[in-house]
Write a protein that holds these residues in place. Sequence first.
Motif, short mmCIF file in Angstrom:
data_model
loop_
_atom_site.label_atom_id
_atom_site.label_comp_id
_atom_site.label_asym_id
_atom_site.label_seq_id
_atom_site.Cartn_x
_atom_site.Cartn_y
_atom_site.Cartn_z
N PRO A 174 -3.38 9.41 1.84
CA PRO A 174 -4.37 8.32 1.81
C PRO A 174 -4.47 7.53 3.11
O PRO A 174 -5.45 6.84 3.34
CB PRO A 174 -3.89 7.41 0.68
N GLN A 204 0.83 -1.21 0.00
CA GLN A 204 0.00 0.00 0.00
C GLN A 204 0.86 1.26 0.00
O GLN A 204 0.57 2.22 -0.71
CB GLN A 204 -0.93 0.00 1.21
N ARG A 219 1.71 6.71 -6.76
CA ARG A 219 0.62 7.65 -7.08
C ARG A 219 1.04 9.09 -6.78
O ARG A 219 0.73 10.01 -7.52
CB ARG A 219 -0.65 7.29 -6.32
N ALA A 252 1.11 4.01 -2.92
CA ALA A 252 0.83 5.41 -2.58
C ALA A 252 1.98 6.30 -3.02
O ALA A 252 1.78 7.41 -3.50
CB ALA A 252 0.58 5.55 -1.07
#
Length: 123
Positions: free
Chosen positions: A71, A20, A27, A24
């Motif tokens: 996030p 994750q 991104r 992230a």
Amino acid sequence: MCDGEFLMRCKIPDEPLKAQVALAARRAIAQLGTVPTETIRPDDRFAHDLVQLPFWDSLDWLGYIIEVEQPFEGKVVFDSSVIDEAVKLAGGRPLELRVKHVVRATVLAASYRPEKAVLYEDI
């Protein structure tokens, strides 16, 4: 490049938090550069490949860390040495800094934030 291949080529362990965080980070790099996420590849070099993108020509690493943290809504924090560690992964040569170095360093620096202590004013 799909997320699975990106994680594999960055050598990210198959652990949920690490995956994750790595995604992230990918991104965040894409968003700050205003390009689609799938265009960010592990071997892209910041000094050569990404410098043409908006934001990366005047690199602001604090902006990157803030973007990666968003996030997770405060549940994951990052050690302040992310970029120093990324440069070490690049052999100590900042001009050779690649996406995979920054992603791996970000993953290594991530940790769950302990539950917030109850403040006296909140009681």
